[in-house]
Design a protein around this motif. Sequence first.
Motif, PDB file in Angstrom:
ATOM      1  N   ILE A  51      -2.857   4.942  11.746  1.00  0.00           N
ATOM      2  CA  ILE A  51      -2.692   3.489  11.738  1.00  0.00           C
ATOM      3  C   ILE A  51      -3.250   2.931  10.429  1.00  0.00           C
ATOM      4  O   ILE A  51      -2.636   2.061   9.789  1.00  0.00           O
ATOM      5  CB  ILE A  51      -3.397   2.839  12.955  1.00  0.00           C
ATOM      6  CG1 ILE A  51      -2.744   3.306  14.250  1.00  0.00           C
ATOM      7  CG2 ILE A  51      -3.397   1.324  12.850  1.00  0.00           C
ATOM      8  CD1 ILE A  51      -1.281   2.901  14.404  1.00  0.00           C
ATOM      9  N   TYR A  52      -4.401   3.450   9.996  1.00  0.00           N
ATOM     10  CA  TYR A  52      -4.995   2.980   8.745  1.00  0.00           C
ATOM     11  C   TYR A  52      -4.033   3.212   7.578  1.00  0.00           C
ATOM     12  O   TYR A  52      -3.802   2.334   6.745  1.00  0.00           O
ATOM     13  CB  TYR A  52      -6.319   3.686   8.481  1.00  0.00           C
ATOM     14  CG  TYR A  52      -6.973   3.261   7.186  1.00  0.00           C
ATOM     15  CD1 TYR A  52      -6.796   3.993   6.014  1.00  0.00           C
ATOM     16  CD2 TYR A  52      -7.739   2.103   7.126  1.00  0.00           C
ATOM     17  CE1 TYR A  52      -7.365   3.580   4.820  1.00  0.00           C
ATOM     18  CE2 TYR A  52      -8.318   1.686   5.938  1.00  0.00           C
ATOM     19  CZ  TYR A  52      -8.135   2.435   4.796  1.00  0.00           C
ATOM     20  OH  TYR A  52      -8.701   2.014   3.612  1.00  0.00           O
ATOM     21  N   ARG A  53      -3.493   4.408   7.542  1.00  0.00           N
ATOM     22  CA  ARG A  53      -2.570   4.749   6.456  1.00  0.00           C
ATOM     23  C   ARG A  53      -1.345   3.847   6.483  1.00  0.00           C
ATOM     24  O   ARG A  53      -0.873   3.378   5.448  1.00  0.00           O
ATOM     25  CB  ARG A  53      -2.134   6.203   6.634  1.00  0.00           C
ATOM     26  CG  ARG A  53      -1.724   6.913   5.392  1.00  0.00           C
ATOM     27  CD  ARG A  53      -1.803   8.426   5.527  1.00  0.00           C
ATOM     28  NE  ARG A  53      -1.350   8.933   6.790  1.00  0.00           N
ATOM     29  CZ  ARG A  53      -1.955   9.932   7.434  1.00  0.00           C
ATOM     30  NH1 ARG A  53      -3.036  10.496   6.937  1.00  0.00           N
ATOM     31  NH2 ARG A  53      -1.481  10.361   8.588  1.00  0.00           N
ATOM     32  N   PHE A  54      -0.835   3.566   7.677  1.00  0.00           N
ATOM     33  CA  PHE A  54       0.360   2.736   7.845  1.00  0.00           C
ATOM     34  C   PHE A  54       0.124   1.334   7.304  1.00  0.00           C
ATOM     35  O   PHE A  54       0.950   0.788   6.560  1.00  0.00           O
ATOM     36  CB  PHE A  54       0.711   2.693   9.339  1.00  0.00           C
ATOM     37  CG  PHE A  54       1.902   1.859   9.677  1.00  0.00           C
ATOM     38  CD1 PHE A  54       1.756   0.659  10.361  1.00  0.00           C
ATOM     39  CD2 PHE A  54       3.177   2.259   9.341  1.00  0.00           C
ATOM     40  CE1 PHE A  54       2.858  -0.110  10.695  1.00  0.00           C
ATOM     41  CE2 PHE A  54       4.289   1.488   9.664  1.00  0.00           C
ATOM     42  CZ  PHE A  54       4.120   0.304  10.344  1.00  0.00           C
ATOM     43  N   VAL A  55      -1.016   0.727   7.626  1.00  0.00           N
ATOM     44  CA  VAL A  55      -1.273  -0.651   7.174  1.00  0.00           C
ATOM     45  C   VAL A  55      -1.786  -0.676   5.737  1.00  0.00           C
ATOM     46  O   VAL A  55      -1.603  -1.663   5.023  1.00  0.00           O
ATOM     47  CB  VAL A  55      -2.249  -1.399   8.120  1.00  0.00           C
ATOM     48  CG1 VAL A  55      -1.700  -1.412   9.536  1.00  0.00           C
ATOM     49  CG2 VAL A  55      -3.646  -0.813   8.101  1.00  0.00           C
ATOM     50  N   PHE A  56      -2.397   0.415   5.316  1.00  0.00           N
ATOM     51  CA  PHE A  56      -2.921   0.525   3.954  1.00  0.00           C
ATOM     52  C   PHE A  56      -1.817   0.317   2.921  1.00  0.00           C
ATOM     53  O   PHE A  56      -2.010  -0.336   1.896  1.00  0.00           O
ATOM     54  CB  PHE A  56      -3.533   1.921   3.820  1.00  0.00           C
ATOM     55  CG  PHE A  56      -4.166   2.227   2.497  1.00  0.00           C
ATOM     56  CD1 PHE A  56      -3.467   2.901   1.515  1.00  0.00           C
ATOM     57  CD2 PHE A  56      -5.470   1.871   2.236  1.00  0.00           C
ATOM     58  CE1 PHE A  56      -4.052   3.206   0.303  1.00  0.00           C
ATOM     59  CE2 PHE A  56      -6.068   2.173   1.028  1.00  0.00           C
ATOM     60  CZ  PHE A  56      -5.354   2.844   0.060  1.00  0.00           C
ATOM     61  N   VAL A  57      -0.644   0.869   3.216  1.00  0.00           N
ATOM     62  CA  VAL A  57       0.474   0.772   2.289  1.00  0.00           C
ATOM     63  C   VAL A  57       0.988  -0.668   2.216  1.00  0.00           C
ATOM     64  O   VAL A  57       1.544  -1.085   1.209  1.00  0.00           O
ATOM     65  CB  VAL A  57       1.601   1.729   2.746  1.00  0.00           C
ATOM     66  CG1 VAL A  57       2.860   1.564   1.926  1.00  0.00           C
ATOM     67  CG2 VAL A  57       1.134   3.172   2.671  1.00  0.00           C
ATOM     68  N   LYS A  58       0.780  -1.443   3.286  1.00  0.00           N
ATOM     69  CA  LYS A  58       1.367  -2.779   3.360  1.00  0.00           C
ATOM     70  C   LYS A  58       0.438  -3.893   2.901  1.00  0.00           C
ATOM     71  O   LYS A  58       0.884  -5.006   2.664  1.00  0.00           O
ATOM     72  CB  LYS A  58       1.733  -3.095   4.824  1.00  0.00           C
ATOM     73  CG  LYS A  58       2.849  -2.265   5.411  1.00  0.00           C
ATOM     74  CD  LYS A  58       2.790  -2.409   6.939  1.00  0.00           C
ATOM     75  CE  LYS A  58       4.049  -1.981   7.620  1.00  0.00           C
ATOM     76  NZ  LYS A  58       5.207  -2.793   7.339  1.00  0.00           N
ATOM     77  N   ALA A  65      -7.034  -3.669   5.165  1.00  0.00           N
ATOM     78  CA  ALA A  65      -6.537  -2.528   5.940  1.00  0.00           C
ATOM     79  C   ALA A  65      -7.559  -2.126   7.011  1.00  0.00           C
ATOM     80  O   ALA A  65      -7.198  -1.810   8.147  1.00  0.00           O
ATOM     81  CB  ALA A  65      -6.234  -1.343   5.027  1.00  0.00           C
ATOM     82  N   GLU A  66      -8.834  -2.146   6.653  1.00  0.00           N
ATOM     83  CA  GLU A  66      -9.873  -1.810   7.626  1.00  0.00           C
ATOM     84  C   GLU A  66      -9.879  -2.821   8.771  1.00  0.00           C
ATOM     85  O   GLU A  66      -9.968  -2.449   9.946  1.00  0.00           O
ATOM     86  CB  GLU A  66     -11.247  -1.808   6.948  1.00  0.00           C
ATOM     87  CG  GLU A  66     -11.481  -0.640   5.998  1.00  0.00           C
ATOM     88  CD  GLU A  66     -12.771  -0.788   5.202  1.00  0.00           C
ATOM     89  OE1 GLU A  66     -13.571  -1.698   5.511  1.00  0.00           O
ATOM     90  OE2 GLU A  66     -12.979  -0.006   4.270  1.00  0.00           O
ATOM     91  N   ASP A  67      -9.802  -4.100   8.405  1.00  0.00           N
ATOM     92  CA  ASP A  67      -9.845  -5.155   9.422  1.00  0.00           C
ATOM     93  C   ASP A  67      -8.665  -5.042  10.375  1.00  0.00           C
ATOM     94  O   ASP A  67      -8.835  -5.137  11.600  1.00  0.00           O
ATOM     95  CB  ASP A  67      -9.806  -6.545   8.754  1.00  0.00           C
ATOM     96  CG  ASP A  67     -11.127  -6.902   8.097  1.00  0.00           C
ATOM     97  OD1 ASP A  67     -11.147  -7.835   7.282  1.00  0.00           O
ATOM     98  OD2 ASP A  67     -12.139  -6.211   8.404  1.00  0.00           O
ATOM     99  N   VAL A  68      -7.492  -4.859   9.807  1.00  0.00           N
ATOM    100  CA  VAL A  68      -6.292  -4.781  10.651  1.00  0.00           C
ATOM    101  C   VAL A  68      -6.349  -3.544  11.539  1.00  0.00           C
ATOM    102  O   VAL A  68      -5.960  -3.587  12.712  1.00  0.00           O
ATOM    103  CB  VAL A  68      -5.018  -4.791   9.776  1.00  0.00           C
ATOM    104  CG1 VAL A  68      -3.799  -4.386  10.583  1.00  0.00           C
ATOM    105  CG2 VAL A  68      -4.803  -6.173   9.173  1.00  0.00           C
ATOM    106  N   ALA A 102       1.799  -8.834   9.773  1.00  0.00           N
ATOM    107  CA  ALA A 102       2.571 -10.077   9.611  1.00  0.00           C
ATOM    108  C   ALA A 102       1.650 -11.286   9.784  1.00  0.00           C
ATOM    109  O   ALA A 102       1.722 -12.251   9.012  1.00  0.00           O
ATOM    110  CB  ALA A 102       3.706 -10.113  10.615  1.00  0.00           C
ATOM    111  N   ASP A 103       0.755 -11.202  10.775  1.00  0.00           N
ATOM    112  CA  ASP A 103      -0.194 -12.300  10.998  1.00  0.00           C
ATOM    113  C   ASP A 103      -1.096 -12.489   9.787  1.00  0.00           C
ATOM    114  O   ASP A 103      -1.429 -13.611   9.404  1.00  0.00           O
ATOM    115  CB  ASP A 103      -1.096 -11.996  12.211  1.00  0.00           C
ATOM    116  CG  ASP A 103      -0.351 -12.118  13.519  1.00  0.00           C
ATOM    117  OD1 ASP A 103      -0.877 -11.663  14.555  1.00  0.00           O
ATOM    118  OD2 ASP A 103       0.774 -12.668  13.506  1.00  0.00           O
ATOM    119  N   HIS A 104      -1.518 -11.377   9.221  1.00  0.00           N
ATOM    120  CA  HIS A 104      -2.399 -11.435   8.054  1.00  0.00           C
ATOM    121  C   HIS A 104      -1.759 -12.254   6.937  1.00  0.00           C
ATOM    122  O   HIS A 104      -2.392 -13.120   6.330  1.00  0.00           O
ATOM    123  CB  HIS A 104      -2.712 -10.007   7.569  1.00  0.00           C
ATOM    124  CG  HIS A 104      -3.433  -9.952   6.259  1.00  0.00           C
ATOM    125  ND1 HIS A 104      -4.814 -10.003   6.153  1.00  0.00           N
ATOM    126  CD2 HIS A 104      -2.971  -9.883   4.992  1.00  0.00           C
ATOM    127  CE1 HIS A 104      -5.154  -9.944   4.873  1.00  0.00           C
ATOM    128  NE2 HIS A 104      -4.069  -9.882   4.143  1.00  0.00           N
TER     129      HIS A 104
END
Lengths: 210, 331
Positions: A51-58, A65-68, A102-104
């Motif tokens: 999950i971290y890697r997935f959001v890290f790219v975005k 990324a940590e927060d999300v 998206a919320d971020h």
Amino acid sequence: MVFVLERRSAVSLWLGDSMSNLLDQYLLFRVVVKRDPEAFARIYDRYVVSIYRFVFVKLPSKEAAEDVTSETFLRCWQFLSKRKQITHLRALLYRIARNLVADHYRKSGLAAVPLDQTVTFSSDEASTLISADLSDSGRGAQNVLLKAEVGLLLGRIARLKEDYQDVLTLRLIEGLSFGDIAVILEKNQGHVRVMYHRARKALENSHYPS
Amino acid sequence: MLRQLFPNAWKQIFRAPTLALFSLFGVVTGGSIISVSAAERSLPGDALYPIKLAAEQTRLLFTGGKTEKVKLKAEFVGRRANEIHTIATTSVSKRQERLHEATEMLKRDLDTVNLQLNEAAMQNSVADVAMAARAVDQASTSLVSTLKGVKIILSEEEKDGLSEAEAAAVNTGVKAVQVLIESQDKLVEQDAVLTTDQLKESIQNKVQGMEDHIADAALKLSASSGTLSGDNASTTFSTLADAEVASSTNRQIKTAQQSLTETRQLLEENKMQEVKERLGDAAKVVTSVEQTMMALPMAASSTTAIGSATSTKTQDAESNIRAGSPPVSMP
């Protein structure tokens, strides 16, 4: 010979996925029915890196990324606390993560593109580029090239539309099957295959801004 | 906010792995963006390592031409070797697991190089294929050297699997040399990718590499079984099946040694087509020996025997490996 190897790999993958789903179902049972915190901790351990890697790219920063990532598991816990039925745990986690990304961007008022994917090099790396210094057996030049490759990939993916970003990240980086990606993106498998090929094309055609 | 929503007992469960994970990613320095730097420096077992691999795969996807893909893949094989070297020589967590993952990645990449080289050889111009084979040959030579150096400084448990990777690297190098021999016949002298002397040197390196590998295997087998008389292993092995396997492996080792001696002889006589066949035969046997050695139980005494046998030649090599940069260079 190649066909036999591919069949064995497909069977191995299917067995691996089936066992993985079985484990997820067991852990969900432990969390929802037995209220076992250790089981949720195992879920966390199983998926936090992906999950971290997935959001890290975005996202534009490590902190975001940590927060999300943390928020994703918090939301998942809240969902499970309400004893709602879940058929596919991994898909749920990815969906929550996508929504939070998206919320971020909605909250920050920024466009859904990471702020800056410019690759910068330290002065040592720049001199390696310019002088083709091979005194360290080419390792410096190799690292510079690798950094440019990674920067290029992340930058290009960030400029695609969200669906394309997701299918590329899940396929290229996470190595998920089209079936799994279809469950996560809530589309049928055929559609995901088409999306992937279009995303690859878009990646190929995209230009890194100067 | 997290503390308010989670039961107290959960704080510890979440905090420890989260901190452990996020502590991997250091501090941004020197103007480099953390996302790129972290991924680029990642090693097998790191969270961002798949991004590094994805960047390589993307570059491969968009590289045209089979021979260009082969050359690029050979470059990536060099990166896998550097990663193994870094894991072996620096202080990393879960070293054994990382080495295992790195070795599996390397074996997979070598398989891909072999397949791609075969495909390129069937479809492309002889000169282009020869260039690609040369790149693979150089990469495999560097790789074997790196793996040998790394094995010296690792414990027996840590280097499990590296021998298999080394055999795979030797095998890939042999395939590349076979393509080079084939190409050398078809190209006119001014178009040749390498001189006859360079080709012979490369073949000698491969032969030497296989001889070293077989010698290591013979030593391990001897140490494991106690004594071997003729084709019969001693009863040190716990089962009859193991003793039979050991005996068969011993015969294979002798076959490989004979093939390699014949290869050297044929090389001196400039019988290159026969050299090509013998090399292929020897490489198959070396791979087979490696596979059967993996299946044999190693006796406790074997590790002591191997350790004492190699200690006299390792001390200088070990300090060089720890102090120096990895030996793998870009092809």
